[in-house]
Design an enzyme around this catalytic site. Structure first.
Site, short mmCIF file in Angstrom:
data_model
loop_
_atom_site.label_atom_id
_atom_site.label_comp_id
_atom_site.label_asym_id
_atom_site.label_seq_id
_atom_site.Cartn_x
_atom_site.Cartn_y
_atom_site.Cartn_z
N TYR A 84 92.75 77.49 120.08
CA TYR A 84 93.47 77.32 120.72
C TYR A 84 94.97 77.14 119.86
O TYR A 84 95.36 75.69 119.29
CB TYR A 84 93.40 76.83 121.69
N TYR A 104 100.42 85.15 124.67
CA TYR A 104 99.66 83.42 125.01
C TYR A 104 98.81 84.05 126.43
O TYR A 104 99.50 84.63 127.74
CB TYR A 104 100.55 82.44 125.53
#
Length: 388
Positions: A297, A341
């Site tokens: 991430y 994103y």
């Protein structure tokens, strides 16, 4: 899964379908429509129909209730529905919830999804503007009066301490941005397709909150991603080779807050991800040397370095050199800095493609992928592997 012992979930469920909308800065349609498109694409990819689905999982921050998405997507009765808290930290936990439901017989086919207009609508990067009173808000109240109003400002505090502790300069973070953009450049689905960057580009980008520059920060994206989970047995009869869930975990550390855990004894790492790492290694029986691809991430580059250290890929303070040496393929879709994103859900899809052998940046012989969810918050992770 207990933090003290190995659990029995590994190998009992698999991801069999992935589907997404295009990734854009202005989708031109509602978040519900985005969700339905992604769910439909994921079911088509799996070779399943809406009638096969009896479970759904999403994020607490999603504006699309499970029952509304089910109705709009033509899905009928549900025996399982669930939501995971803590923003991007929920990504891998949605798959864990689905796997738990499948493994225990609560549901047979579970769809995990995330949809938002995060660029054209609500922009998380704009920070705290208005909050209802809550215990969670009280914790933020210790930081907000001093100007720490945005995710970048919260991460910058930990990033500054990391650099100081290991005698590094902000350029250390640039290796993550360069690697992500290298893979995004060859990924047609990525927003930054055809646009690689150099370390010099990173160093020349403007400050956002020191020591973070513009190219240390992820994008704002409109779009949706969906993931289909079913039993490992059923998965073998479906359209694509399954990505078996070898291990799944959630983690929160001591003195955990949402992005503002500044009162811990040490700000050089991510204890919540350390909790996840211990569980994933214990349950899967694997170690860092046995991972072929890492999908970590990357809402902000410093936290990618800290994750590598928490998982034991390298020692404390050594992650920048580890990334620079390309000792592990990272974020082969381009990550959230390069592709989109989507609160980490697009990263799970890339991990599945690597296991299937269908990634546009396919790593030869990739059979085990590590995926992580949002950092700085209670978080989650997965290890996916090929069947057999």
């Amino acid at each position: 899964m207990s933090v003290r012992s190995r659990d029995s979930l590994g190998g009992r469920a698999a991801i069999v379908g992935i589907g997404a909308t295009e990734f854009s800065k202005d989708s031109g349609r509602s978040e519900l429509k985005l969700a339905v498109e992604a769910v439909g694409a994921a079911l088509e990819d799996a070779g399943l129909t809406p009638d096969d689905v009896d479970g759904m999982v999403t994020f607490t921050m999603d504006t699309n209730p499970e029952i509304t998405v089910a109705q709009a997507a033509g899905i009928g009765e549900l025996s399982f529905f669930s939501r995971i808290h803590y923003g991007g930290g929920a990504a891998c936990a949605t798959v864990q919830q689905a796997a738990l439901a499948v493994a225990t017989g609560v549901a047979e086919v579970v769809v995990c999804y995330r949809a938002f207009n995060e660029r054209s609508g609500r922009r998380f990067g704009s920070g705290v503007q208005q909050r209802e009173p809550s215990a969670e808000g009280a914790a933020l109240g210790w930081a907000l009066p001093f100007g720490l109003l945005t995710p970048a400002s919260w991460v910058a505090m930990a990033a500054q301490r990391y650099l100081h502790a290991y005698g590094l300069a902000p350029e250390a973070f640039g290796h993550v941005a360069v690697m992500d953009r290298k893979y995004a450049a060859t990924n047609p689905a990525a927003y930054f397709h055809g646009k690689p960057i150099t370390l010099e580009d990173h160093a020349a980008s403007r400050w956002i909150v020191e020591p973070l520059r513009l190219l240390d920060c992820c994008q704002e994206t409109d779009g949706a991603q969906a993931i289909v989970v079913t039993s490992a047995e059923r998965a073998r009869d479906l359209r694509h080779p399954p990505a078996v869930i070898a291990a799944a975990a959630q983690g929160a550390g001591r003195a955990q807050e949402q992005m503002t855990s500044f009162y811990r004894d040490d700000l050089r790492g991510l204890p919540e991800m350390g909790v996840v790492a211990k569980q994933l290694w214990r349950t899967s029986g694997l170690g860092p040397s046995e991972i072929d691809v890492g999908i970590l991430y990357d809402h902000f580059t410093p936290f990618v370095l800290m994750q590598l250290e928490e998982f034991g890929f390298c020692g404390p303070g050594e992650a920048a050199d580890f990334v620079a040496g390309e000792r592990l393929p990272l974020n082969t879709h381009g990550g959230q800095l390069g592709e989109a994103y989507l609160h980490g859900m697009n990263g799970i899809a890339e991990a599945v493609r690597q296991v299937r052998g269908t990634s546009v940046n396919q790593m030869p012989g990739a059979s085990r992928t590590l995926v992580t969810a949002g950092t700085g918050v209670p978080t989650s992770g997965l290890i996916l592997g090929s069947d057999g």
